[in-house]
Scaffold this active site. Structure first.
Site, PDB file in Angstrom:
ATOM      1  N   SER A  96      -1.056   5.372  -7.110  1.00  0.00           N
ATOM      2  CA  SER A  96      -2.040   5.099  -5.857  1.00  0.00           C
ATOM      3  C   SER A  96      -1.536   5.937  -4.784  1.00  0.00           C
ATOM      4  CB  SER A  96      -1.770   3.661  -5.896  1.00  0.00           C
ATOM      5  OG  SER A  96      -2.169   3.438  -4.284  1.00  0.00           O
TER       6      SER A  96
ATOM      7  N   TYR B  98       2.769  -3.679  -3.942  1.00  0.00           N
ATOM      8  CA  TYR B  98       1.893  -2.809  -4.911  1.00  0.00           C
ATOM      9  C   TYR B  98       2.410  -1.330  -4.918  1.00  0.00           C
ATOM     10  CZ  TYR B  98      -2.222  -0.421  -6.300  1.00  0.00           C
ATOM     11  OH  TYR B  98      -3.337   0.305  -6.730  1.00  0.00           O
TER      12      TYR B  98
END
Length: 350
Positions: free
Chosen positions: A142, A167
């Site tokens: 990501s 995350y």
């Protein structure tokens, strides 16, 4: 090839599976179908790929009615015994891991879900590949791993040791774990740092979907950092093109890599990290204007401070992906939102 694609009830996984099938590959799809967001959308994607909702049962392979070379299984990555059994039975040539507990802000409320899916689950994928002779592994990382980095555009050679959400930390951990397995076992591991993916069938927790929904519902949207956020919005077709090219062209060791001056995006092992984005940063208010133009509606806005865990801007340097994979994203936000809004009208009947 016979390819396992995880996360195929999800946004990128759904499109990736379909693209691979259209190219003639055999695909086994896997997804936990958790309720992080509306499961009706997940089952809608599955139905679009020929998997009927009533046929889905945990741990059971379901044959697609639309694609003869596609089967799907509902399965959690944390379920090591079932995952190992699937690998042993199916003998995959390649694995593309797109399944993950997604979302930056949700990681502040439910951190354990991220460790379970993104760390334990990814460990199970690595071990299953190792013990079943799968050498070709690609996986989703990501853009959030760039964290406090302010150097634009984001380059895979930049340091990413300062994440600002759990995350992001789990995605960084995936890259480190993959490098270890590339070094120890010669697995060809390629990580893809996605930049704000949007398009038809997109995630309902993401800004493009929320803005579109608000346009038709007459709702007020929350515009964080008073609209001064910038994102490298990347249309789904451009993302999937890059993903599929990476699957079909697994990475090799970098013969010029040096431990004395280490390049963080490659290695003396068969390991590579790519950014995958539009390489064109857009201010949030400009993107909202593209949504309004596509929907023919002016959206009411509430301007708010930046949220914990959010980064101010993302901007991808994709030069190495362009060089290695002949990858060239081309969809403008105006065209991308036109297609997205058209899908939303049809799917939701507005």
């Amino acid at each position: 090839m016979k390819i396992l694609v995880t996360g195929t009830a999800g946004f990128v996984g759904f499109y990736t599976a379909v693209k691979l099938l259209e190219l003639g590959h055999e695909v086994v799809g896997l997804d936990s179908i958790n309720d992080y967001y509306d499961v009706n959308l997940k089952f809608g994607r599955l139905a679009e790929s020929g998997i009927a909702r009533d046929d889905v049962a945990y741990g059971e392979l379901v044959q697609s009615a639309k694609y003869s070379k596609y089967c799907f299984m509902q399965l959690q990555l944390e379920d090591k015994a079932m995952l190992d059994s699937l690998f042993a039975d199916e003998r995959f040539d390649a694995v593309c891991n797109l399944a993950a507990q997604a979302g930056v802000r949700y990681s502040l409320q439910n951190p354990h879900a991220y460790i379970d899916s993104n760390v334990v689950g990814f460990m199970n994928i690595l071990e299953a590949c190792r013990h079943n002779g799968v050498k070709n592994l690609s996986f989703a990382s990501s853009s959030s791993v760039y964290g406090l980095n302010e150097t634009m555009p984001f380059s895979t050679s930049h340091n990413v040791d300062h994440p600002i959400s759990l995350y992001a930390a789990t995605k960084k951990s995936n890259e480190l774990m993959a490098h270890t397995y590339a070094h120890l076992y010669g697995m060809q591991c390629t990580g893809l740092r996605f930049f704000t993916v949007y398009g038809p069938w997109g995630r309902p927790d993401m800004a493009p979907f929320l803005f579109t929904k608000a346009a038709f519902a007459g709702d007020t949207i929350k515009v964080f950092n008073h609209g001064k956020m910038k994102r490298d919005f990347t249309y789904i077709d451009d993302i999937v093109e890059g993903v599929v090219r990476v699957i079909l062209n697994p990475c090799a060791a970098n013969p010029e890599w040096s431990g004395a001056n280490p390049d963080s995006s490659s290695s003396s092992a068969p390991y590579k990290i790519y950014n995958i984005g539009n390489s064109n940063t857009v201010e949030l208010l400009e993107f909202i204007e593209a949504v309004e133009a596509a929907a023919g509606v002016e959206i009411q806005k509430e301007f708010l401070p930046i949220q914990p865990g959010d980064v101010v801007a993302t901007y991808a340097d994709v030069s190495d992906l362009e060089r290695d994979m002949d990858y060239a994203p081309s969809t403008t936000v105006q065209e991308g939102m036109r297609r997205t809004v058209a899908w939303y009208r049809e799917f939701y009947g507005v």
